[in-house]
Enzyme design. Structure first.
Site, PDB file in Angstrom:
ATOM      1  N   ASN A  48      15.187  28.246  -5.557  1.00 54.42           N
ATOM      2  CA  ASN A  48      14.390  27.430  -6.477  1.00 54.42           C
ATOM      3  C   ASN A  48      15.235  26.937  -7.639  1.00 54.42           C
ATOM      4  OD1 ASN A  48      12.368  28.121  -4.783  1.00 54.42           O
ATOM      5  ND2 ASN A  48      11.416  29.631  -6.141  1.00 54.42           N
ATOM      6  N   GLY A 106       8.393  34.085   0.045  1.00 52.26           N
ATOM      7  CA  GLY A 106       7.981  32.705  -0.184  1.00 52.26           C
ATOM      8  C   GLY A 106       8.968  31.651   0.259  1.00 52.26           C
ATOM      9  N   THR A 107       9.616  31.917   1.375  1.00 54.59           N
ATOM     10  CA  THR A 107      10.521  30.887   1.905  1.00 54.59           C
ATOM     11  C   THR A 107      10.318  30.734   3.402  1.00 54.59           C
ATOM     12  OG1 THR A 107      12.824  30.208   2.248  1.00 54.59           O
ATOM     13  CG2 THR A 107      12.428  32.588   2.023  1.00 54.59           C
ATOM     14  N   SER A 108      10.425  29.484   3.855  1.00 53.91           N
ATOM     15  CA  SER A 108      10.327  29.250   5.297  1.00 53.91           C
ATOM     16  C   SER A 108      11.631  29.650   5.985  1.00 53.91           C
ATOM     17  CB  SER A 108       9.990  27.785   5.571  1.00 53.91           C
ATOM     18  OG  SER A 108      10.952  26.950   4.951  1.00 53.91           O
ATOM     19  N   CYS A 139      27.328  14.421 -15.826  1.00 49.96           N
ATOM     20  CA  CYS A 139      27.832  13.079 -15.528  1.00 49.96           C
ATOM     21  C   CYS A 139      28.648  13.138 -14.246  1.00 49.96           C
ATOM     22  CB  CYS A 139      28.700  12.615 -16.691  1.00 49.96           C
ATOM     23  SG  CYS A 139      29.685  11.172 -16.263  1.00 49.96           S
ATOM     24  N   ASN A 163       4.992  36.776   2.756  1.00 47.31           N
ATOM     25  CA  ASN A 163       4.656  35.366   2.972  1.00 47.31           C
ATOM     26  C   ASN A 163       3.272  35.324   3.627  1.00 47.31           C
ATOM     27  OD1 ASN A 163       4.666  32.610   3.990  1.00 47.31           O
ATOM     28  ND2 ASN A 163       6.897  32.643   3.810  1.00 47.31           N
ATOM     29  N   HIS A 166      20.578  26.595  -5.104  1.00 44.80           N
ATOM     30  CA  HIS A 166      20.357  25.144  -5.071  1.00 44.80           C
ATOM     31  C   HIS A 166      20.388  24.507  -6.462  1.00 44.80           C
ATOM     32  CE1 HIS A 166      18.346  25.498  -0.841  1.00 44.80           C
ATOM     33  NE2 HIS A 166      19.648  25.569  -0.805  1.00 44.80           N
ATOM     34  N   CYS A 175      30.735   8.045 -21.231  1.00 40.95           N
ATOM     35  CA  CYS A 175      31.876   7.476 -20.490  1.00 40.95           C
ATOM     36  C   CYS A 175      31.423   6.384 -19.522  1.00 40.95           C
ATOM     37  CB  CYS A 175      32.619   8.574 -19.729  1.00 40.95           C
ATOM     38  SG  CYS A 175      31.825   9.044 -18.175  1.00 40.95           S
TER      39      CYS A 175
HETATM   40  P1  OAD Z   1       9.274  25.721   1.976  1.00 39.52           P
HETATM   41  O1  OAD Z   1       8.292  24.745   1.452  1.00 39.52           O
HETATM   42  O2  OAD Z   1      10.064  25.346   3.192  1.00 39.52           O
HETATM   43  O3  OAD Z   1       8.552  27.095   2.309  1.00 39.52           O
HETATM   44  C1  OAD Z   1       7.658  27.682   1.395  1.00 39.52           C
HETATM   45  C2  OAD Z   1       7.193  28.995   1.996  1.00 39.52           C
HETATM   46  O4  OAD Z   1       6.394  29.651   1.019  1.00 39.52           O
HETATM   47  C3  OAD Z   1       6.358  28.860   3.256  1.00 39.52           C
HETATM   48  O5  OAD Z   1       6.847  29.735   4.249  1.00 39.52           O
HETATM   49  C4  OAD Z   1       4.948  29.269   2.801  1.00 39.52           C
HETATM   50  O6  OAD Z   1       4.222  29.933   3.828  1.00 39.52           O
HETATM   51  C5  OAD Z   1       5.277  30.214   1.672  1.00 39.52           C
HETATM   52  N1  OAD Z   1       4.240  30.358   0.653  1.00 39.52           N
HETATM   53  C6  OAD Z   1       3.326  29.460   0.213  1.00 39.52           C
HETATM   54  N2  OAD Z   1       2.581  29.980  -0.770  1.00 39.52           N
HETATM   55  C7  OAD Z   1       3.019  31.253  -0.968  1.00 39.52           C
HETATM   56  C8  OAD Z   1       2.651  32.311  -1.864  1.00 39.52           C
HETATM   57  N3  OAD Z   1       1.669  32.179  -2.749  1.00 39.52           N
HETATM   58  N4  OAD Z   1       3.338  33.476  -1.772  1.00 39.52           N
HETATM   59  C9  OAD Z   1       4.342  33.638  -0.874  1.00 39.52           C
HETATM   60  N5  OAD Z   1       4.730  32.669  -0.031  1.00 39.52           N
HETATM   61  C10 OAD Z   1       4.078  31.490  -0.068  1.00 39.52           C
HETATM   62  O7  OAD Z   1      10.233  26.104   0.743  1.00 39.52           O
HETATM   63  P2  OAD Z   1      11.672  26.799   0.774  1.00 39.52           P
HETATM   64  O8  OAD Z   1      11.781  27.767   1.874  1.00 39.52           O
HETATM   65  O9  OAD Z   1      11.946  27.258  -0.602  1.00 39.52           O
HETATM   66  O10 OAD Z   1      16.125  22.582  -0.853  1.00 39.52           O
HETATM   67  O11 OAD Z   1      12.587  25.545   1.082  1.00 39.52           O
HETATM   68  C11 OAD Z   1      13.988  25.708   1.104  1.00 39.52           C
HETATM   69  C12 OAD Z   1      14.660  24.485   0.571  1.00 39.52           C
HETATM   70  O12 OAD Z   1      14.149  23.305   1.207  1.00 39.52           O
HETATM   71  C13 OAD Z   1      14.393  24.204  -0.889  1.00 39.52           C
HETATM   72  O13 OAD Z   1      15.228  24.947  -1.763  1.00 39.52           O
HETATM   73  C14 OAD Z   1      14.711  22.733  -0.993  1.00 39.52           C
HETATM   74  C15 OAD Z   1      13.994  22.247   0.235  1.00 39.52           C
HETATM   75  O14 OAD Z   1      14.461  21.063   0.770  1.00 39.52           O
HETATM   76  C16 OAD Z   1      16.790  21.662  -1.549  1.00 39.52           C
HETATM   77  O15 OAD Z   1      16.226  20.875  -2.295  1.00 39.52           O
HETATM   78  C17 OAD Z   1      18.251  21.658  -1.307  1.00 39.52           C
END
Ligand code: OAD
Length: 248
Positions: free
Chosen positions: A102, A186-188, A127, A212, A119, A149
């Site tokens: 995040n 909380g990450t996919s 800049c 999750n 990230h 610049c």
């Molecule tokens: P995602 O949107 O891919 O995944 C979010 C996850 O959070 C999903 O698995 C949901 O089921 C889960 N979720 C939703 N609500 C929740 C809650 N209250 N408690 C726990 N989990 C919950 O987001 P990220 O995995 O963070 O990259 O995505 C990874 C990267 O993709 C980000 O850092 C960003 C994006 O493109 C960049 O910008 C480089």
């Protein structure tokens, strides 16, 4: 759920080194949108138009405005009980590392100390020409902004196709490879190389816990999956941990 929480706490009471790997879901309950959920950002917007360097050069006004909009949201929200629970747990361990994808700064605002931001961080801008850093504070430009610049100023976040900040990634990999327990919250877990963090932890013998509400690609690898919201599950784990710690 209470049985699963007990199991996690049994483990936590025995270990020295903890990694908490987080994604957008940990901030969802603060009101920061995720990316791939039903109402996620990438369902409505095209990352190739907003989150890559060529898009920025092609349309710096649009990308600057989008990041201003996101930074404003992030300023308006507060850390939630999940961020605070993680910060609280850190106090009990010699080695405790938050590795986050995040950019919203909420772990730091909640009091976490040791954080690797894979990230970047939306609060920093620089800049693209002379690399000077800019703190935009409460300014939310709706057009491209330029350095003295003449170079374009961009947010210090990782865009698609870009390398992760080397020090942050190395630190995170080291922590992952040497931890005893790793939480993936909380990450996919589909965006690499960040998503290697829980995999490296598991491959090196750590106990892997996923928190999750939904299944992910990582679920089948996890030793324990708690299906629930981070802001509900994590405070329960920390409360139980503190209670049991007192009894010892
Ligand atoms: P995602 O949107 O891919 O995944 C979010 C996850 O959070 C999903 O698995 C949901 O089921 C889960 N979720 C939703 N609500 C929740 C809650 N209250 N408690 C726990 N989990 C919950 O987001 P990220 O995995 O963070 O990259 O995505 C990874 C990267 O993709 C980000 O850092 C960003 C994006 O493109 C960049 O910008 C480089």
């Amino acid at each position: 759920m209470i049985e699963l929480i007990q199991k996690v706490v049994d483990k936590l009471l025995k270990v020295k080194s903890v990694v908490v790997f987080t994604g957008a879901g940990v901030s969802a309950e603060s009101g920061v949108p995720t990316f791939r959920d039903k109402d996620g950002l990438w369902q409505k917007l095209k990352p190739e138009e907003l989150a890559n360097f060529n898009a920025f050069l092609r349309n710096p006004d649009l990308v600057t405005e989008w990041y201003s909009h996101r930074r404003k949201i992030m300023h308006e929200v507060q850390p939630n009980p999940a961020h605070y629970a993680i910060a609280e747990l850190e106090k009990y361990f010699e080695r405790f590392t938050v590795v986050t994808q995040n950019i919203d700064n909420l772990h730091r605002r909640a009091g976490s100390k040791k954080i690797f931001e894979l990230h970047g961080n939306i609060e920093r801008n620089y800049c693209i020409q002379c690399k000077k850093f800019y703190d935009l504070g409460d300014n939310y430009p709706d057009k491209a902004i330029y350095c003295e610049c003449g170079g374009l100023i961009r947010p210090d976040v990782v865009w698609f196709g870009e390398m992760l900040p080397e020090d942050e990634y190395e630190g995170a990999v080291n922590a992952a490879k040497t931890c005893d327990i790793c939480f993936s919250v909380g990450t996919s877990a589909v965006v690499f190389p960040a998503a290697y963090i829980p995999i490296y932890a598991k491959q090196n013998g750590a106990f892997l816990v996923e928190i999750n509400p939904n299944q992910t690609d990582l679920s089948k690898m996890a030793d324990l999956v708690i299906q629930g919201k981070a802001g509900e599950v994590l405070p329960k784990i920390v409360d139980e941990f503190k209670k049991r710690k007192k009894e010892i």
